[in-house]
Design a protein around this motif. Structure first.
Motif: not given
Ligand code: AMP
Ligand code: MG
Length: 483
Positions: A261-277
């Motif tokens: 479930p990897c991904a690249f961040m668009d808007a810079y936000d250190p708390d970014t999480v993409f994985s649904s789990i």
């Protein structure tokens, strides 16, 4: 035939580490993607393999000459909890000796059940396998150590997930598939001979210099930690979020592996999480460096008996080595960040300058990639950006810093453009390409995406289509495991 030169050094490890496992044939293997450039680099014959006979090999229906298929055993801490695992849907065909003298694993992912499949079907869906291919090849083009993707072959069979999905097999190439979890597996069996054999093997394969160190296992650990520090710094500086940094997904080679479930961040936000789990945000962007260190602590625990006979001494060694991770990571991060900012010299306040930019980006939700791309433009950032008071203040500081260097602006721009990608795998673009391919059999968007991602530093020819994030009205991006 076809250029296969397969050896099987891993199979020489004690039986604890592997089980024979043959791929299960599939109904109708068809190439979805074949990577001829990688095939050539591996010494393989493209003409012979870009054929139905080749598709049969990359589906597991036929074995390449000299293959000796096996599944690897390993353990792992998954979201902090220890479990026994192993290749549940991956089969190692062997180690290919390449024309330039490297030894790389050739592994089929999604090739059927193995002794480690537990309740899993051993299969993979086409979408997630294409996703691994796209992101791993993008990472490679970005210059970031990674496993590679040689082929994705559709199987002509459905796999049952939340709905029935088209099945596929990915051929993965990696420096090795030794993981932190491989060492945890040996340690959990309290088998010092097996652990010793694994350490010797890893040193021979990845860190031959460690053999001459006073304590080889400690030198090995240090080398692994150094590679992780360098790797995670590179992830951070392109905004890559792995998503499942479990210890079984951390490769000893220092390559990025196991793209789920990897991904690249668009808007810079250190708390970014993409994985649904990842409900707790354990593997959020800002946590990647401390999690790498946490994983290395698990590795150190596994290796402890080999650091010293006296446990207290061993622990002291381990702690000292683990502490060095933070400094190492900061060093790699700052060195590369200087490159991104066009700084050829070092000043004490450079880290603060970078942090100030990141703070502005966070506050304004600026796009990570495009902010650095704007800084790298030959005629400077656009007027609209310079009109932002916060950015203008930082820009003035940065210009003052640059004025203290002898570098020529044109040279500097060229250098910055080599550090700051103009194109990354934008989530909406990846999603659109995978949907077109997996749901509609339309490969055109995927091919355009792969072409754009192959030259990420070519600022002069950025396809507009791939340069912009999805509009901010879009729902937060979520990624799902490929299981
Ligand atoms: P991952 O989250 O992809 O790193 O996988 C974690 C573990 O689950 C590994 O041991 C995999 O081999 C196993 N696994 C994942 N998907 C399947 C599947 N479809 N069948 C069998 N095992 C699987
Ligand atoms: Mg894994």
């Amino acid at each position: 035939m076809s250029g296969w030169r397969l050896e099987h050094t891993y199979a020489g490890l004690p039986a604890l580490f592997h089980s024979p496992a043959a791929p299960t044939p599939v109904r109708d293997p068809q190439f979805v993607v074949f990577n001829p450039a990688l095939a050539v680099a591996l010494g393989l014959d493209v003409t012979a393999l870009d054929t139905p006979a080749g598709a049969a090999i990359f589906a597991g229906n036929a074995l390449p000459d000299g293959a000796r298929p096996l599944a690897q055993a390993y353990a792992g801490h998954q979201f902090g909890h220890f479990t026994g695992l192993g290749d549940g849907r991956a089969i190692l065909l062997g180690e290919q000796l390449t024309p330039d003298g490297a030894r790389v694993d050739v592994q089929l992912k999604g090739a059927g059940q193995t002794p480690y499949s537990r309740r899993g079907d051993g299969r993979a869906a086409l979408g997630p396998m294409l996703r691994e291919l796209v992101i791993s090849e993008a990472m490679h083009a970005l210059g970031i150590p990674t496993s590679r993707s040689l082929a994705v072959v559709s199987t002509g069979e459905p796999v049952q997930r939340e709905r029935a999905l088209p099945g596929a097999v990915l051929t993965r190439i990696a420096a090795s598939h030794l993981r932190v979890g491989t060492f945890e597996w040996a340690a959990a069996h309290r088998d010092p001979a097996a652990l010793g054999a694994l350490v010797d093997y890893t040193i021979r394969r990845h860190d031959p210099a460690a053999a001459d160190a006073p304590v080889p296992a400690l030198a090995l650990f240090d080398a692994i930690a150094e590679r992780q520090a360098a790797l995670i710094a590179r992830w951070q500086l392109v905004g890559f979020i792995h998503g499942v940094m479990n210890t079984d997904n951390m490769a000893i080679s220092g390559e990025t592996i196991d793209y789920g479930p990897c991904a690249f961040m668009d808007a810079y936000d250190p708390d970014t999480v993409f994985s649904s789990i990842d409900h707790q945000g354990r593997y959020a962007y800002a946590n990647q460096p401390p999690i790498a260190q946490w994983n290395l602590a698990r590795l150190a625990e596994a290796l402890l008996p080999m650091f010293a006979d006296d446990q207290a001494v061993a622990i002291e060694h381990a702690n000292a080595a683990l502490e060095r991770f933070t400094t190492r990571f900061r060093h790699h991060w700052l060195t590369r960040m200087r490159g991104k900012l066009g700084l050829a010299t070092e000043e004490d306040d450079d880290a603060a300058l970078a942090e100030a930019l990141l703070a502005w980006m966070h506050a304004t939700r600026a796009d990570f990639t495009n902010t650095f791309r704007a800084l790298s433009a030959p005629d400077g950032p656009p007027a609209a950006l310079l009109g932002e008071p916060g950015f203008a203040a930082w820009h003035a500081q940065w210009q003052a810093r640059l004025a203290r260097e002898a570098s020529v602006p044109g040279e500097r721009t060229a250098r910055m453009q080599r550090h700051n990608p103009a194109v990354i795998p934008r989530n909406h673009k990846v999603e659109a390409a995978l949907t077109a391919a997996a749901d509609h059999g339309d490969l055109a968007p995927l091919e355009r995406l792969l072409a754009a991602l192959a030259t990420p530093f070519d600022h002069a020819r950025v396809p507009v289509e791939f340069a912009e994030p999805a509009d901010s009205g879009a729902r937060p991006y979520r990624t799902f495991c490929g299981t």
